[in-house]
Design an enzyme around this catalytic site. Sequence first.
Site, PDB file in Angstrom:
ATOM      1  N   ASP A   8      57.353  38.747  50.123  1.00 20.06           N
ATOM      2  CA  ASP A   8      57.191  39.886  49.212  1.00 20.06           C
ATOM      3  C   ASP A   8      56.430  41.044  49.850  1.00 20.06           C
ATOM      4  O   ASP A   8      56.320  42.119  49.271  1.00 20.06           O
ATOM      5  CB  ASP A   8      56.506  39.456  47.915  1.00 20.06           C
ATOM      6  N   HIS A  20      51.559  39.520  49.388  1.00 21.46           N
ATOM      7  CA  HIS A  20      50.595  38.422  49.396  1.00 21.46           C
ATOM      8  C   HIS A  20      50.481  37.794  50.784  1.00 21.46           C
ATOM      9  O   HIS A  20      51.498  37.470  51.400  1.00 21.46           O
ATOM     10  CB  HIS A  20      51.004  37.362  48.369  1.00 21.46           C
ATOM     11  N   SER A  39      45.901  37.790  42.002  1.00 25.25           N
ATOM     12  CA  SER A  39      46.698  36.862  42.817  1.00 25.25           C
ATOM     13  C   SER A  39      46.235  36.813  44.270  1.00 25.25           C
ATOM     14  O   SER A  39      46.458  35.814  44.953  1.00 25.25           O
ATOM     15  CB  SER A  39      48.175  37.258  42.773  1.00 25.25           C
ATOM     16  N   ASN A  65      46.643  45.446  41.037  1.00 23.97           N
ATOM     17  CA  ASN A  65      47.751  45.598  40.095  1.00 23.97           C
ATOM     18  C   ASN A  65      47.670  46.905  39.312  1.00 23.97           C
ATOM     19  O   ASN A  65      48.695  47.422  38.859  1.00 23.97           O
ATOM     20  CB  ASN A  65      47.801  44.406  39.137  1.00 23.97           C
ATOM     21  N   GLY A 121      48.633  38.510  38.547  1.00 25.50           N
ATOM     22  CA  GLY A 121      49.121  39.537  37.640  1.00 25.50           C
ATOM     23  C   GLY A 121      48.049  40.278  36.875  1.00 25.50           C
ATOM     24  O   GLY A 121      48.348  41.202  36.114  1.00 25.50           O
TER      25      GLY A 121
END
Length: 246
Positions: free
Chosen positions: A207, A210, A61, A126, A98
């Site tokens: 968040d 990002h 991402s 991740n 993801g």
Amino acid sequence: MNAAGNSRGRPEGPRMFQRLLTLFFCIFIIGCKTAIPTRPVQDTPSPSNPSIRTLVAFGDSLTEGLGVESEATYPTQLERKLRVENLDWKVVNAGLSGETSSGALSRLDWVLKLKPDAIILETGANDGLRGIDPEITKRNLTALVQELQKRGIPVMLAGMKTLSNLGPDYTQEFEAVYPSVAKDMKIPLIPFFLDGVAGVPELNQEDRIHPTEEGYTLIVEKIAPAVTAWLSEIASPSPASTPNLP
């Protein structure tokens, strides 16, 4: 009955003329359409830039640009930067939100269909967030680089760090994966892809993971010197050492 027969017969001449006229008109229109040349679907390099190469940004991402417009993502901003530097490279965004390093390895065949001349590999963030064994991440990164090198595709590895909530031992072991792979595989390394952006609220989305458009702009500014030097070497091979960010 004769009158009825005559009424059906009389317009036959005009009707036939109208049919022939309509048929002629249709043939004329179809002929005009097929005579117009169509433009190829794929992009064709202009005569002034006949050898534009493809740099694929392969990642998760952080590469895809989750939460920002496509024009704000790092691959798009990097392509603009390369144009300013007069480097004839297009940058293809092959990011997938993801995705872990295992997912990236399973997706490699799809990425190869993009026919990359070079790849920036950014994956594993991740893995760290999920607490995946760093040895697994290292094996996946090594396998990815090996497969690309077999095909003669130059690779630059983007280093990653993880949150400290899994303890100092895990954090140190995870962060050591990237320089180790870069050294073993003899490829250039971006020590930390999010350098100067991670942990800075105004450069990240809500968040706190990002980057915003401004965050990606800073990322590109930081990695651009090493990337441009690397791509210049690919275009004009020399015995010079592979570039790394300080």
